[in-house]
Design an enzyme around this catalytic site. Structure first.
Site, mmCIF file in Angstrom:
data_model
loop_
_atom_site.group_PDB
_atom_site.id
_atom_site.type_symbol
_atom_site.label_atom_id
_atom_site.label_comp_id
_atom_site.label_asym_id
_atom_site.label_seq_id
_atom_site.Cartn_x
_atom_site.Cartn_y
_atom_site.Cartn_z
ATOM 1 N N ASP A 141 -30.211 30.296 13.882
ATOM 2 C CA ASP A 141 -31.248 29.416 14.437
ATOM 3 C C ASP A 141 -31.452 29.582 15.943
ATOM 4 O O ASP A 141 -31.490 28.601 16.690
ATOM 5 C CB ASP A 141 -30.931 27.948 14.132
ATOM 6 N N ASP B 131 -30.402 12.253 11.278
ATOM 7 C CA ASP B 131 -30.520 12.622 12.689
ATOM 8 C C ASP B 131 -30.752 11.409 13.566
ATOM 9 O O ASP B 131 -30.357 11.398 14.731
ATOM 10 C CB ASP B 131 -31.720 13.556 12.924
ATOM 11 N N HIS C 71 -34.730 14.382 10.086
ATOM 12 C CA HIS C 71 -34.031 13.885 8.901
ATOM 13 C C HIS C 71 -33.568 12.455 9.208
ATOM 14 O O HIS C 71 -33.316 12.116 10.370
ATOM 15 C CB HIS C 71 -32.759 14.680 8.593
ATOM 16 N N HIS D 213 -34.471 31.762 7.018
ATOM 17 C CA HIS D 213 -34.273 31.778 5.577
ATOM 18 C C HIS D 213 -34.887 33.024 4.944
ATOM 19 O O HIS D 213 -34.338 33.592 4.002
ATOM 20 C CB HIS D 213 -34.863 30.516 4.952
ATOM 21 N N GLU E 186 -38.918 23.691 0.876
ATOM 22 C CA GLU E 186 -38.471 24.716 1.823
ATOM 23 C C GLU E 186 -37.521 25.707 1.156
ATOM 24 O O GLU E 186 -36.425 25.339 0.749
ATOM 25 C CB GLU E 186 -37.779 24.068 3.022
#
Length: 435
Positions: free
Chosen positions: A307, A102, A99, A269, A230
């Protein structure tokens, strides 16, 4: 080279008998699986945000990591990039993902933030040329800053929509410049918390308009990669518009984008949506919108997106079975949207996490390929539906029989169907033969 990973060499494949924690036991990039090198099948990528930007925080506590690149200036951002490419190279991954937030500190204005992003992209170009590591996909962070607290494309303020559009453009430009193979849109706050203050129809139209603008811009600049949406069902937004693959497909159909946009599916997800990962992959394959994956796992005892790195070869087998049946990746790949635990403080822990994930995926890929090569599972499913190949079954399916005609045949022929076993336990045992 930086000093952060001093003493850690490039990770090599040593085979399943190895006890070296800094070696691959199953991932051999040059091993040929179904006629293709394993590296080309898996197309591994490291997620910049979790591996370089994550500070060890969770919903109940702040920073636990102490990294030398933590800082809000460009010198720290360049150091972070140097460490990142050392990590990518020593792991031997062919790709990375990022991103904008980031890789560069936020500027005082949109123009300054974009200038900083482009400056880091200059640095990336140098590091990519030195290492051969490529960009799997770029994306824009349209959820962390408070300006996006009510959404980005779906915000009630049109100026926020415009700011988000400008941010996406800047990131698409950089992704194009760096040779990125996809561009991802993840609507972290594209949804609502209560209908008391929400115009649902307006927000859906805004989201459809933004995605249309992205597709239009893709063609304008000649971007050859895929646009990926996404899915995510919840957390932090209570009602997320891109809930799962099926919901995304319905959204794409409504706005005429089903031939332009595919999906990037994340394990965590799928879990939050109440699905298995293999379900989401199978749905995307069936609907023709499979693009790429984010590989991780959630903790079943926690209610948020934790995660973890993947560690279950059986789940990986079922996932890569669907991916192989979809024809494998084209522009997509296996991005590790996974982070080490907040108590895993040492630099070497980043390697342990990725080695775990890469070996798990490699085992899954090989097992899935063996399942397909064996053919027993495919033959069972084909036999279960074989009756649909008959003349009358095909006539019903093609619309050549009306409801009353079908009913008349059932009565005239005295049809009384008898149930057949689905043999689920047998099939689960069959999968275990290959894992």
């Amino acid at each position: 080279m930086t000093e952060f990973f001093a003493g850690i060499d490039r990770i090599a494949h040593e085979g399943p008998e190895s006890t070296n924690p800094l070696a691959f036991r199953h991932y051999d990039p040059d091993e040929v699986v179904l006629g293709k090198r394993m590296e080309e099948h898996l197309r591994f990528a490291v997620a910049y945000w979790h591996s370089l930007a994550f500070e060890g925080l969770d919903p109940f506590g702040g920073r636990t990591f102490d990294r030398p690149w933590y800082g809000d200036d460009m010198d720290h951002a360049r150091l972070k990039a140097d460490v990142a490419f050392e990590l990518f190279s020593k792991l031997g991954v062919p790709y990375f993902c990022f991103h904008d937030a980031d890789v560069r500190p936020e500027g005082a204005s949109h123009a300054e933030s974009t200038a900083r992003l482009n400056a880091i992209a200059d640095h990336f170009e140098t590091k990519m040329a030195e290492t051969g590591v490529k960009l799997l996909w770029g994306t824009a962070n349209l959820f962390s800053n408070r300006r996006f607290m009510a959404g980005a494309a779906t915000n009630p303020d049109p100026d926020v929509f415009a700011y988000a559009a400008a941010t996406i453009k800047a990131n698409m430009d950089v992704t194009q410049r760096l040779g990125g193979e996809n561009y991802v849109l993840w609507g972290g706050r594209e949804g609502y918390e209560t209908l008391l203050n929400t115009d649902l129809g307006a927000e859906l139209d805004q989201m459809g308009r933004m995605l249309s603008l992205v597709v239009e811009y893709k063609h304008k600049i000649g971007f050859k990669g895929a646009i990926l949406l996404e899915p995510k069902p919840q957390e932090p937004t209570k009602h997320q518009y891109d809930f799962d693959v099926a919901t995304c497909y319905g959204f794409l159909k409504r706005y005429g984008l089903e031939d332009e946009v595919k999906v990037n599916i994340e394990v965590g997800h799928a879990f939050l949506a109440g699905h298995s990962f293999e379900h989401e992959l199978a749905m995307a394959r069936t609907l023709g919108i499979f693009g790429s994956i984010d590989m991780n796992r959630n903790d079943i005892q926690c209610g948020w997106d934790t995660d973890h790195f993947p560690n279950d070869p059986r789940e990986a087998t079922l996932a890569y079975y669907q991916i192989l049946k979809a024809g494998g990746f084209t522009t997509g790949g296996t991005n590790f949207d996974a982070k080490i635990r907040r108590q895993s403080l040492d630099p070497v822990d980043l390697f342990h996490g990725h080695i775990l994930g890469m070996d798990t995926c490699a085992r899954g890929l090989k097992a899935a390929a063996a399942m397909i090569g064996d053919g027993t599972h495919d033959a069972f499913v084909a036999d279960r539906y074989a009756g649909w190949q008959g003349a009358e079954a095909q006539a019903m399916l093609k619309g050549e029989r009306s409801l009353d005609q079908i009913a008349d045949r059932v009565i005239s022929e005295g049809i009384e169907p008898q149930p057949r076993s689905g043999r689920q336990e047998y099939l689960e045992g069959l999968v275990n033969r290959f894992v």
